[in-house]
Design a protein around this motif. Sequence first.
Motif, PDB file in Angstrom:
ATOM      1  N   ASP A 183      -4.850  -7.130  -3.635  1.00 38.03           N
ATOM      2  CA  ASP A 183      -4.722  -8.055  -4.763  1.00 38.03           C
ATOM      3  C   ASP A 183      -3.339  -8.702  -4.836  1.00 38.03           C
ATOM      4  O   ASP A 183      -3.178  -9.746  -5.449  1.00 38.03           O
ATOM      5  N   SER A 184      -2.342  -8.080  -4.205  1.00 38.38           N
ATOM      6  CA  SER A 184      -0.987  -8.655  -4.226  1.00 38.38           C
ATOM      7  C   SER A 184      -0.855  -9.832  -3.258  1.00 38.38           C
ATOM      8  O   SER A 184       0.114 -10.576  -3.337  1.00 38.38           O
ATOM      9  N   ARG A 197      -8.130   7.512  -4.342  1.00 42.22           N
ATOM     10  CA  ARG A 197      -6.700   7.218  -4.468  1.00 42.22           C
ATOM     11  C   ARG A 197      -6.280   6.188  -3.420  1.00 42.22           C
ATOM     12  O   ARG A 197      -5.534   5.250  -3.707  1.00 42.22           O
ATOM     13  N   TRP A 198      -6.736   6.403  -2.184  1.00 43.64           N
ATOM     14  CA  TRP A 198      -6.430   5.471  -1.091  1.00 43.64           C
ATOM     15  C   TRP A 198      -6.924   4.075  -1.450  1.00 43.64           C
ATOM     16  O   TRP A 198      -6.201   3.091  -1.315  1.00 43.64           O
ATOM     17  N   LEU A 199      -8.162   4.011  -1.933  1.00 41.85           N
ATOM     18  CA  LEU A 199      -8.723   2.712  -2.306  1.00 41.85           C
ATOM     19  C   LEU A 199      -7.974   2.076  -3.475  1.00 41.85           C
ATOM     20  O   LEU A 199      -7.789   0.860  -3.504  1.00 41.85           O
ATOM     21  N   ARG A 200      -7.523   2.876  -4.431  1.00 43.52           N
ATOM     22  CA  ARG A 200      -6.774   2.326  -5.568  1.00 43.52           C
ATOM     23  C   ARG A 200      -5.489   1.651  -5.090  1.00 43.52           C
ATOM     24  O   ARG A 200      -5.165   0.533  -5.503  1.00 43.52           O
ATOM     25  N   HIS A 201      -4.761   2.322  -4.202  1.00 43.42           N
ATOM     26  CA  HIS A 201      -3.512   1.737  -3.698  1.00 43.42           C
ATOM     27  C   HIS A 201      -3.789   0.544  -2.781  1.00 43.42           C
ATOM     28  O   HIS A 201      -3.042  -0.439  -2.807  1.00 43.42           O
ATOM     29  N   MET A 202      -4.848   0.637  -2.000  1.00 47.14           N
ATOM     30  CA  MET A 202      -5.175  -0.485  -1.116  1.00 47.14           C
ATOM     31  C   MET A 202      -5.673  -1.677  -1.916  1.00 47.14           C
ATOM     32  O   MET A 202      -5.369  -2.816  -1.594  1.00 47.14           O
ATOM     33  N   PHE A 240       0.830  -1.200   0.000  1.00 47.53           N
ATOM     34  CA  PHE A 240       0.000   0.000   0.000  1.00 47.53           C
ATOM     35  C   PHE A 240       0.868   1.255   0.000  1.00 47.53           C
ATOM     36  O   PHE A 240       0.668   2.164  -0.811  1.00 47.53           O
ATOM     37  N   TYR A 241       1.858   1.316   0.877  1.00 51.40           N
ATOM     38  CA  TYR A 241       2.680   2.523   0.972  1.00 51.40           C
ATOM     39  C   TYR A 241       3.626   2.697  -0.209  1.00 51.40           C
ATOM     40  O   TYR A 241       4.063   3.808  -0.478  1.00 51.40           O
TER      41      TYR A 241
END
Length: 127
Positions: free
Chosen positions: A98-99, A88-93, A23-24
């Motif tokens: 998914d990883s 944006r937060w949700l896109r990265h999370m 995420f980060y």
Amino acid sequence: MRPDTFYAAIGGHETFVRLVDEFYRGVADDPVLRAMYPEDDLGPAAERLTLFLEQYWGGPTTYSDTRGHPRLRMRHAPYKVNPDARDRWLRHMRAAVDSLDLAPLHRAQLWDYLERAAFSMINSFEE
């Protein structure tokens, strides 16, 4: 660690560290979200998120032991969390979730919580 928790079922500490680290990685390159982190090093923020998520999902209570009640809306109040920041937060999370190699039910449970949490943090509709 209690074996009957979500925390244990998805792999415990290592899984949450992988989630938060991924995420980060996204946050680090996102100009809108990165601006919300006053620290040069995202490491302390990653540690806080890891501890919070671990506790929420049935892991150690280190977050509350060291920081008190999460009070998420209060802790986020100094930052403009508008729909763009949420998305944006949700896109990265989403990329982080998914990883992980989670069972579909676990992935859905985790995502449901994260999505609800992101929507609840909105405190501004200004651009």
